[in-house]
Design a protein around this motif. Structure first.
Motif, PDB file in Angstrom:
ATOM      1  N   ASN A  51      -8.660   2.959 -10.981  1.00  0.00           N
ATOM      2  CA  ASN A  51      -8.620   2.530  -9.576  1.00  0.00           C
ATOM      3  C   ASN A  51      -7.256   1.929  -9.240  1.00  0.00           C
ATOM      4  O   ASN A  51      -6.715   2.151  -8.140  1.00  0.00           O
ATOM      5  CB  ASN A  51      -9.735   1.522  -9.325  1.00  0.00           C
ATOM      6  CG  ASN A  51      -9.956   1.283  -7.837  1.00  0.00           C
ATOM      7  OD1 ASN A  51      -9.504   2.066  -7.004  1.00  0.00           O
ATOM      8  ND2 ASN A  51     -10.628   0.201  -7.504  1.00  0.00           N
ATOM      9  N   THR A  52      -6.713   1.135 -10.210  1.00  0.00           N
ATOM     10  CA  THR A  52      -5.379   0.574  -9.948  1.00  0.00           C
ATOM     11  C   THR A  52      -4.337   1.684  -9.789  1.00  0.00           C
ATOM     12  O   THR A  52      -3.453   1.597  -8.920  1.00  0.00           O
ATOM     13  CB  THR A  52      -4.983  -0.355 -11.103  1.00  0.00           C
ATOM     14  OG1 THR A  52      -5.130   0.350 -12.349  1.00  0.00           O
ATOM     15  CG2 THR A  52      -5.854  -1.603 -11.120  1.00  0.00           C
ATOM     16  N   LYS A  53      -4.489   2.706 -10.630  1.00  0.00           N
ATOM     17  CA  LYS A  53      -3.561   3.836 -10.478  1.00  0.00           C
ATOM     18  C   LYS A  53      -3.714   4.478  -9.107  1.00  0.00           C
ATOM     19  O   LYS A  53      -2.726   4.797  -8.424  1.00  0.00           O
ATOM     20  CB  LYS A  53      -3.811   4.864 -11.572  1.00  0.00           C
ATOM     21  CG  LYS A  53      -3.431   4.379 -12.957  1.00  0.00           C
ATOM     22  CD  LYS A  53      -3.681   5.470 -13.993  1.00  0.00           C
ATOM     23  CE  LYS A  53      -3.318   4.997 -15.385  1.00  0.00           C
ATOM     24  NZ  LYS A  53      -3.586   6.048 -16.414  1.00  0.00           N
ATOM     25  N   LEU A  54      -4.985   4.662  -8.691  1.00  0.00           N
ATOM     26  CA  LEU A  54      -5.205   5.267  -7.378  1.00  0.00           C
ATOM     27  C   LEU A  54      -4.701   4.366  -6.252  1.00  0.00           C
ATOM     28  O   LEU A  54      -4.186   4.844  -5.222  1.00  0.00           O
ATOM     29  CB  LEU A  54      -6.705   5.555  -7.195  1.00  0.00           C
ATOM     30  CG  LEU A  54      -7.289   6.645  -8.102  1.00  0.00           C
ATOM     31  CD1 LEU A  54      -8.809   6.728  -7.926  1.00  0.00           C
ATOM     32  CD2 LEU A  54      -6.669   8.000  -7.767  1.00  0.00           C
ATOM     33  N   ILE A  55      -4.867   3.019  -6.458  1.00  0.00           N
ATOM     34  CA  ILE A  55      -4.385   2.087  -5.424  1.00  0.00           C
ATOM     35  C   ILE A  55      -2.867   2.177  -5.317  1.00  0.00           C
ATOM     36  O   ILE A  55      -2.297   2.153  -4.201  1.00  0.00           O
ATOM     37  CB  ILE A  55      -4.846   0.653  -5.757  1.00  0.00           C
ATOM     38  CG1 ILE A  55      -6.360   0.538  -5.534  1.00  0.00           C
ATOM     39  CG2 ILE A  55      -4.106  -0.364  -4.898  1.00  0.00           C
ATOM     40  CD1 ILE A  55      -6.948  -0.769  -6.007  1.00  0.00           C
ATOM     41  N   GLU A  56      -2.214   2.239  -6.478  1.00  0.00           N
ATOM     42  CA  GLU A  56      -0.752   2.378  -6.432  1.00  0.00           C
ATOM     43  C   GLU A  56      -0.348   3.664  -5.722  1.00  0.00           C
ATOM     44  O   GLU A  56       0.557   3.665  -4.872  1.00  0.00           O
ATOM     45  CB  GLU A  56      -0.197   2.369  -7.858  1.00  0.00           C
ATOM     46  CG  GLU A  56      -0.337   1.018  -8.547  1.00  0.00           C
ATOM     47  CD  GLU A  56       0.121   1.072  -9.993  1.00  0.00           C
ATOM     48  OE1 GLU A  56       0.462   2.201 -10.435  1.00  0.00           O
ATOM     49  OE2 GLU A  56       0.141   0.028 -10.660  1.00  0.00           O
ATOM     50  N   GLU A  57      -1.053   4.744  -6.066  1.00  0.00           N
ATOM     51  CA  GLU A  57      -0.730   6.007  -5.393  1.00  0.00           C
ATOM     52  C   GLU A  57      -1.039   5.925  -3.904  1.00  0.00           C
ATOM     53  O   GLU A  57      -0.307   6.480  -3.060  1.00  0.00           O
ATOM     54  CB  GLU A  57      -1.527   7.137  -6.044  1.00  0.00           C
ATOM     55  CG  GLU A  57      -1.100   7.423  -7.478  1.00  0.00           C
ATOM     56  CD  GLU A  57      -1.955   8.474  -8.135  1.00  0.00           C
ATOM     57  OE1 GLU A  57      -2.931   8.918  -7.480  1.00  0.00           O
ATOM     58  OE2 GLU A  57      -1.661   8.858  -9.292  1.00  0.00           O
ATOM     59  N   LEU A  58      -2.165   5.217  -3.583  1.00  0.00           N
ATOM     60  CA  LEU A  58      -2.499   5.050  -2.166  1.00  0.00           C
ATOM     61  C   LEU A  58      -1.455   4.211  -1.442  1.00  0.00           C
ATOM     62  O   LEU A  58      -1.106   4.488  -0.270  1.00  0.00           O
ATOM     63  CB  LEU A  58      -3.878   4.406  -2.049  1.00  0.00           C
ATOM     64  CG  LEU A  58      -4.422   4.211  -0.632  1.00  0.00           C
ATOM     65  CD1 LEU A  58      -4.594   5.558   0.069  1.00  0.00           C
ATOM     66  CD2 LEU A  58      -5.761   3.478  -0.656  1.00  0.00           C
ATOM     67  N   ALA A  59      -0.935   3.168  -2.133  1.00  0.00           N
ATOM     68  CA  ALA A  59       0.114   2.348  -1.512  1.00  0.00           C
ATOM     69  C   ALA A  59       1.354   3.185  -1.244  1.00  0.00           C
ATOM     70  O   ALA A  59       1.999   3.060  -0.175  1.00  0.00           O
ATOM     71  CB  ALA A  59       0.440   1.160  -2.418  1.00  0.00           C
ATOM     72  N   ILE A  60       1.681   4.022  -2.255  1.00  0.00           N
ATOM     73  CA  ILE A  60       2.843   4.915  -2.051  1.00  0.00           C
ATOM     74  C   ILE A  60       2.589   5.839  -0.854  1.00  0.00           C
ATOM     75  O   ILE A  60       3.483   6.062  -0.008  1.00  0.00           O
ATOM     76  CB  ILE A  60       3.110   5.717  -3.331  1.00  0.00           C
ATOM     77  CG1 ILE A  60       3.559   4.775  -4.445  1.00  0.00           C
ATOM     78  CG2 ILE A  60       4.167   6.785  -3.087  1.00  0.00           C
ATOM     79  CD1 ILE A  60       3.627   5.450  -5.804  1.00  0.00           C
ATOM     80  N   ALA A  61       1.344   6.361  -0.770  1.00  0.00           N
ATOM     81  CA  ALA A  61       1.017   7.238   0.363  1.00  0.00           C
ATOM     82  C   ALA A  61       1.084   6.476   1.687  1.00  0.00           C
ATOM     83  O   ALA A  61       1.562   7.005   2.706  1.00  0.00           O
ATOM     84  CB  ALA A  61      -0.368   7.841   0.147  1.00  0.00           C
ATOM     85  N   LYS A  62       0.609   5.192   1.658  1.00  0.00           N
ATOM     86  CA  LYS A  62       0.690   4.389   2.896  1.00  0.00           C
ATOM     87  C   LYS A  62       2.133   4.146   3.290  1.00  0.00           C
ATOM     88  O   LYS A  62       2.483   4.181   4.492  1.00  0.00           O
ATOM     89  CB  LYS A  62      -0.047   3.071   2.688  1.00  0.00           C
ATOM     90  CG  LYS A  62      -1.560   3.214   2.683  1.00  0.00           C
ATOM     91  CD  LYS A  62      -2.226   1.842   2.535  1.00  0.00           C
ATOM     92  CE  LYS A  62      -3.743   1.981   2.580  1.00  0.00           C
ATOM     93  NZ  LYS A  62      -4.418   0.677   2.426  1.00  0.00           N
TER      94      LYS A  62
END
Length: 437
Positions: A234-245
Motif C-alpha cells: 500500500n505504501t508503494k501504491l501511495i507513493e505511486e499515487l502521490a507521484i500521479a497526483k
C-alpha cells in the motif's frame, strides 16, 4: 380390544432398552470422562443389550449334536460387505482364549466399539436384507425399522473412547442379563444427572471456545503478516499515487496556464478579431490538441491506478496460495523426517541382526571344525577296535578248536579206560554215559 403382536412388542422393548443404554452410556461418559474400560457397568449393560438385539429372531442352525443360535454368523458376514472389517475379523479369530462363536461375537462388538465403526458395520449389514434372511426370521429386529433406528443411535457412541482388554477376558462363559435397576432412577438422581450434563456441556463449550480462541489467534497472526505485506504494497501504491497526483497537479497548472493564455488570446482576438482571425483559429486548434493530450494522460493515470489495484489483489491471492503451500511443505517435511527415523531404526536393527548372524556362523564353523576333528579320532578308534575284535574272534575260534580236540581226546582215553576196567557191557555203557555228561 385387539391384541398386539408379541414380536412387535419385543422389538419395541429392545429398541427402548437400546435407547436407554446408549443415552446413559453417552451421558455418563461425558460426565466422568470420555475414556471407558471393561469394568464400567453402563458399558457392560450396553454390550448385553446389543447381544439381545442381535439375537432377536435369529434362526436356529442345526449342528452335530443339537440346534444352536449364534450371532457370529451375521457378524462374520460384515467382512464380505465392508472391506475395512477384514482386520477386526482376523483379530477375533486370532484371539487364543475364545472357544465358542458367542465369545467371538462378543469380542467383535468390543473391538468395533473401540474402532468407532460399529454403526458403519451394522449399517452395511442391515441394508443387505436378502443376505440377512439366511440368519434371521422375517419379524426379527434386524429385519425391521427398529434395527435401522438402533444403528442410527450407535453413531452417537463415536464421541467416547473405549479402552477394552479383550485378550484376557473370559467372553465365552459370561451371562448376558439386563440389569433394569440401572435405568430406574429417582428424581434427585435425574436432577444430578442433568446438572452433570450441564456441567459437561459447559466444559465442552469452554474447550470449544479455547480451541476457537487458539484458531483465532493463529488466524490473527497470519492476518497481521498479511496486513504488514499489504501495508508495504500500500505504501508503494501511495507513493505511486502521490507521484500521479503531482503529475496531475502539474497538468492542472499547465491547464490553468493554458486557460489564462487562452483568455488573453480571446481578449486579443476580440480586439483584433478581423485582423488576426486566421491566427486565432490556429491557436484554437493548438489548444484542442493540447486538451486532448491532457485527457489522454488523465485516462492513462486512471487506467494505471486500476491496474495497480488489480495487481494488489493478485498479490494477496498469491500470498494466500504461498501460505497454504508452506503449510503443506512443513507437513510433508515432518512426514519425511518420521519416515527417515523409522528407516534408520530399522537399519540399526538389521545391522544388529547381521552381527548376531555373523557371530552364530563363526561359532557354528568352530563347532564344525571341532566335530570334524572328533569324528576323525572316533574313526581311528573304531578302526583299532575292529582290528582288536578280529584278533579276539580269531583267538576264540582257535580256543574252540583246541577245546574240541581236547574233548575228543579225553573221550577216547575215557573209553579205553572203561574197556580196560570192566568187562561187563552195561557197566561200560554207564561209565561212558557219565563221562560224556
Amino acid at each position: 380390544m385387539a391384541t398386539k403382536d408379541p414380536t412387535a412388542v419385543e422389538r419395541a422393548n429392545l429398541l427402548n432398552m437400546a435407547k436407554l443404554s446408549i443415552k446413559g452410556l453417552i451421558e455418563s461418559a461425558l460426565s466422568f470422562g470420555r475414556t471407558l474400560d471393561s469394568d464400567y457397568p453402563p458399558l457392560q449393560q450396553f454390550f448385553v443389550v446389543m447381544e439381545h438385539c442381535l439375537k432377536h429372531g435369529l434362526k436356529g442352525r442345526k449342528s452335530f449334536l443339537s440346534y444352536n443360535k449364534t450371532i457370529w454368523g451375521p457378524l462374520e458376514l460384515v467382512e464380505k460387505l465392508y472391506p475395512e472389517a477384514e482386520e477386526i475379523g482376523a483379530s477375533v479369530r486370532d484371539l487364543p482364549g475364545l472357544k465358542t462363536p458367542l465369545g467371538r461375537a462378543r469380542a467383535w462388538l468390543r473391538l468395533a466399539l473401540m474402532q468407532k465403526k460399529m454403526a458403519d458395520y451394522l449399517r452395511c449389514l442391515i441394508i443387505q436384507r436378502e443376505l440377512l434372511s439366511e440368519f434371521y426370521e422375517y419379524h426379527a429386529l434386524m429385519m425391521e425399522e427398529e434395527g435401522a433406528v438402533i444403528v442410527g443411535l450407535l453413531v452417537g457412541l463415536n464421541v467416547i473412547d473405549a479402552n477394552l482388554c479383550v485378550k484376557g477376558e473370559d467372553l465365552d462363559s459370561q451371562v448376558g442379563v439386563i440389569d433394569f435397576s440401572m435405568y430406574l432412577k429417582n428424581e434427585e438422581e435425574i436432577g444430578n444427572k442433568e446438572r452433570n450434563v450441564q456441567v459437561a456441556a459447559i466444559l465442552d463449550q469452554k474447550n470449544y471456545v479455547e480451541e476457537l480462541n487458539r484458531q483465532l489467534n493463529s488466524t490473527v497472526s497470519s492476518l497481521h503478516s498479511r496486513v504488514d505485506s499489504l501495508e508495504k504494497s500500500n505504501t508503494k501504491l501511495i507513493e505511486e499515487l502521490a507521484i500521479a497526483k503531482n503529475n496531475i497537479i502539474k497538468l492542472q497548472e499547465e491547464n490553468h496556464q493554458l486557460r489564462s493564455e487562452n483568455e488573453l488570446i480571446l481578449m486579443r482576438t476580440r480586439q483584433h478579431l478581423e485582423v488576426t482571425k486566421v491566427d486565432v483559429e490556429t491557436e484554437l486548434q493548438t489548444y484542442k490538441h493540447s486538451r486532448q493530450g491532457l485527457d489522454e494522460m488523465y485516462n492513462d493515470a486512471r487506467r494505471q491506478l486500476r491496474d495497480e489495484s488489480q495487481l494488489r489483489q493478485d498479490v494477496e491471492n498469491e500470498l494466500s496460495v504461498q501460505v497454504g503451500m508452506k503449510h503443506e511443505m512443513e507437513l510433508a517435511m515432518k512426514l519425511l523426517e518420521k519416515d527417515i527415523h523409522e528407516k534408520q531404526d530399522t537399519l540399526i536393527g538389521l545391522r544388529q541382526q547381521l552381527e548376531e548372524v555373523k557371530a552364530i556362523n563363526i561359532e557354528m564353523y568352530q563347532r564344525l571344525q571341532g566335530s570334524e576333528d572328533g569324528l576323525k579320532e572316533k574313526n581311528e578308534i573304531i578302526a583299532r577296535l575292529e582290528e582288536k575284535t578280529n584278533k579276539i574272534t580269531t583267538a576264540m575260534r582257535q580256543l574252540e578248536q583246541s577245546d574240541n580236540d581236547l574233548l575228543t581226546q579225553t573221550r577216547t582215553i575215557a573209553v579205553s579206560l572203561v574197556k580196560s576196567a570192566s568187562s561187563d557191557p552195561q557197566d561200560q555203557y554207564k561209565l561212558v554215559k557219565d563221562i560224556s555228561f
